[in-house]
Enzyme design. Structure first.
Site, PDB file in Angstrom:
ATOM      1  N   HIS A 158      72.603   2.756   1.165  1.00 25.70           N
ATOM      2  CA  HIS A 158      72.534   1.314   1.497  1.00 25.70           C
ATOM      3  C   HIS A 158      71.860   0.514   0.384  1.00 25.70           C
ATOM      4  O   HIS A 158      71.286  -0.546   0.628  1.00 25.70           O
ATOM      5  CB  HIS A 158      71.790   1.076   2.815  1.00 25.70           C
ATOM      6  CG  HIS A 158      72.215   1.994   3.927  1.00 25.70           C
ATOM      7  ND1 HIS A 158      73.225   1.688   4.806  1.00 25.70           N
ATOM      8  CD2 HIS A 158      71.795   3.239   4.269  1.00 25.70           C
ATOM      9  CE1 HIS A 158      73.391   2.689   5.658  1.00 25.70           C
ATOM     10  NE2 HIS A 158      72.546   3.654   5.345  1.00 25.70           N
ATOM     11  N   SER A 279      75.709 -14.534 -25.008  1.00 29.18           N
ATOM     12  CA  SER A 279      76.095 -15.786 -24.363  1.00 29.18           C
ATOM     13  C   SER A 279      76.044 -16.891 -25.409  1.00 29.18           C
ATOM     14  O   SER A 279      75.173 -16.885 -26.284  1.00 29.18           O
ATOM     15  CB  SER A 279      75.123 -16.086 -23.225  1.00 29.18           C
ATOM     16  OG  SER A 279      75.090 -17.473 -22.968  1.00 29.18           O
ATOM     17  N   LYS A 285      70.634 -13.434 -23.818  1.00 30.32           N
ATOM     18  CA  LYS A 285      71.556 -12.623 -23.015  1.00 30.32           C
ATOM     19  C   LYS A 285      72.219 -11.483 -23.777  1.00 30.32           C
ATOM     20  O   LYS A 285      72.609 -11.634 -24.931  1.00 30.32           O
ATOM     21  CB  LYS A 285      72.657 -13.518 -22.438  1.00 30.32           C
ATOM     22  CG  LYS A 285      72.145 -14.492 -21.413  1.00 30.32           C
ATOM     23  CD  LYS A 285      71.933 -13.841 -20.067  1.00 30.32           C
ATOM     24  CE  LYS A 285      73.262 -13.580 -19.469  1.00 30.32           C
ATOM     25  NZ  LYS A 285      73.330 -13.734 -18.055  1.00 30.32           N
ATOM     26  N   GLU A 292      81.985  -4.764 -16.715  1.00 29.72           N
ATOM     27  CA  GLU A 292      82.440  -5.866 -15.852  1.00 29.72           C
ATOM     28  C   GLU A 292      83.959  -6.017 -15.923  1.00 29.72           C
ATOM     29  O   GLU A 292      84.635  -6.216 -14.913  1.00 29.72           O
ATOM     30  CB  GLU A 292      81.793  -7.182 -16.276  1.00 29.72           C
ATOM     31  CG  GLU A 292      80.319  -7.266 -15.940  1.00 29.72           C
ATOM     32  CD  GLU A 292      79.717  -8.546 -16.493  1.00 29.72           C
ATOM     33  OE1 GLU A 292      79.624  -9.513 -15.746  1.00 29.72           O
ATOM     34  OE2 GLU A 292      79.367  -8.578 -17.692  1.00 29.72           O
TER      35      GLU A 292
END
Ligand code: ARG
Length: 460
Positions: A158, A279, A285, A292
């Site tokens: 979980h 970024s 970043k 992804e």
């Protein structure tokens, strides 16, 4: 090259220009050309062996096909939409090149059995490439698993801290998923390896062909047993895309974990700079774009699976033009699965583990609570009662903001007089993982044994 349609005999009016463009497939099926030529060479060879073509005709045809192949490879071939598809483009070019003998190649054959054969030949090769990339990825996982066999991190259920595990064990879970993917692709390739040629349009042919000979020239296990089925079904493409979807399910699960682990909050791992991007606005970043994007591509492959299932559904026997729509989804699925596995194989060995952060995380969240319960059970307490006792100890720890291993003996004994000094051997992270000493368990020795076995499983 002449643009005359090879089926124009019974037509009196020319094809509408948009219909021509709408029905053509050559823009995408030209990538089948090497397989179309390979199939034609095998077919011509068989026709000559059966005295349907003369030796001279066969040689002329094969030489012609080979020189067309060379032109295609060099980018010198003029593809024509008017000639609809790869099959008619190649055949028309052959006749242009060698004259009327070229027109004999299509004896005892149809584009229906031709295309069904071409796709199988092509997909068979592509599956091998994907399998090789999967092996490379598995190899990388084994190396990381070996390096990190004793590295401890929290295992989750979980996404809540459950029990300590070793990082090597986690890598081996990924290995197992890919091992099943590999064998699913193997099954698919094997089931697919039957040859449609000879089925002709749908009913077979009146020429005395030898389908076993053609099948053996093309390394098929056997000819397809039913001509209607041979030209019509694309279940092999669906099966491949289903297997490919599962590869993507697995890669997307791996992606998700890599993304979470590389966040500043977890900081369990760092992905190499060469697999991340920055970024344009936030200078700090470093984004895990590769996982992804792989996670994103998963949806695209599922889409192709749905598309192909729906394409095949309710098609009457035998060939229908609907089947021309099998190629783009299949090609795209192959390209993106292959690319995804490849980039994972490149990326994973370059992953850095932050062992201390993993360890710190495992010390939070009472990950050894089950070990305390098991300890009490070994001292004669029923598991349900032990569960209750440990629950109380955890509540105490939460209040005090301490992990179980940080409580002293007197504090622990408030909950059960059975607890002795040796409890601390079990409450430590090392104690917890090394107690899971059975096949499939997370103990470092078990992980090392699993790696050893895995190396033999993937050795070819
Ligand atoms: N381009 C067609 C396909 O991809 C080849 C077979 C065409 N056969 C036909 N009878 N129109 O399916």
């Amino acid at each position: 090259m002449s643009n005359k349609k090879l089926w124009a005999g019974r037509f009196s009016e020319p094809t509408d220009a948009f219909v021509e463009a709408f029905t053509a497939s050559v823009e995408f099926d030209q990538r089948l050309a090497p397989y179309d030529i390979q199939g034609s060479i095998a077919h011509a060879t068989m026709l000559a062996e059966q005295d349907i073509l003369t030796e001279q005709e066969k040689t002329l045809i094969i030489n012609g096909l080979q020189s067309i192949q060379t032109q295609i490879e060099a980018g010198d071939f003029q593809w024509s939409i008017g000639l609809e598809d790869v099959h008619m483009n190649v055949e028309a070019a052959l006749t242009d090149l060698i004259g009327d003998t070229g027109k004999k190649l299509h004896t005892g054959r149809s584009r229906n059995d031709q295309v069904a054969t071409d796709i199988r030949l092509w997909l068979r090769d592509e599956i091998q490439v994907i399998q090789a990339e999967l092996r490379r990825l598995q190899q990388g996982l084994l190396d990381v698993a070996e390096r990190e066999a004793s590295t401890i991190l929290p295992g989750f259920t979980h996404l809540q801290t459950a029990q300590p595990i070793t990082f090597g064990h986690h890598m081996m879970a990924w290995f197992e998923m890919l091992q099943r993917d590999y064998s699913r692709l193997q099954d698919c390739a094997q089931r697919m390896n039957q040859m449609p040629l000879g089925a002709a349009a749908l009913a077979g042919t009146t020429y005395p062909i030898d389908r076993y000979a053609t099948a053996s020239f093309l390394d098929f296990d056997a000819p397809c047993r039913n001509s209607l089925d041979a030209v019509s079904d694309r279940d092999f493409a669906i099966e491949f895309t289903a297997a490919a979807s599962l590869v993507m399910v697995h890669l997307s699960r791996m992606s998700e974990e890599l993304i979470i682990w590389s966040s500043a909050q977890f900081h369990f791992i760092t992905l190499s700079d060469s697999f991340c991007t920055g970024s344009s606005i936030m200078p700090q970043k470093k984004n895990p774009d590769v996982p992804e994007l792989v996670r994103g591509k998963t949806g695209r492959i599922f889409g192709h699976l749905m598309g192909l299932l729906t394409l095949m559904k309710a098609q009457p026997l035998a060939y229908n033009k609907d089947n021309q729509e099998d190629k783009e989804p299949l090609f795209d699925a192959v390209d993106h699965v292959k690319g995804s596995v490849r980039i994972f194989a490149d990326m994973l060995p370059a992953l850095t583990c932050h062992r201390e952060n993993m360890r710190q995380a495992a010390r939070q969240g009472f990950s050894t609570a089950t070990d305390l319960a098991d300890y009490l059970v070994r001292r004669g307490i029923a598991f349900r009662d032990a569960h209750e006792i440990v629950g109380q100890a955890v509540a105490y720890g939460i209040n005090k903001n301490c992990d179980l291993a940080e409580l002293d003996l007197a504090e622990l004994r408030q909950f059960s007089p059975c607890i002795e000094q040796d409890v601390f051997d079990y409450l430590t992270l090392e104690g917890s993982v090394s107690a899971r000493q059975h096949i499939g368990g997370t103990a470092p020795e078990q992980v090392k044994a699993a790696i050893k076995l895995a190396r033999t499983l993937i050795a070819d």
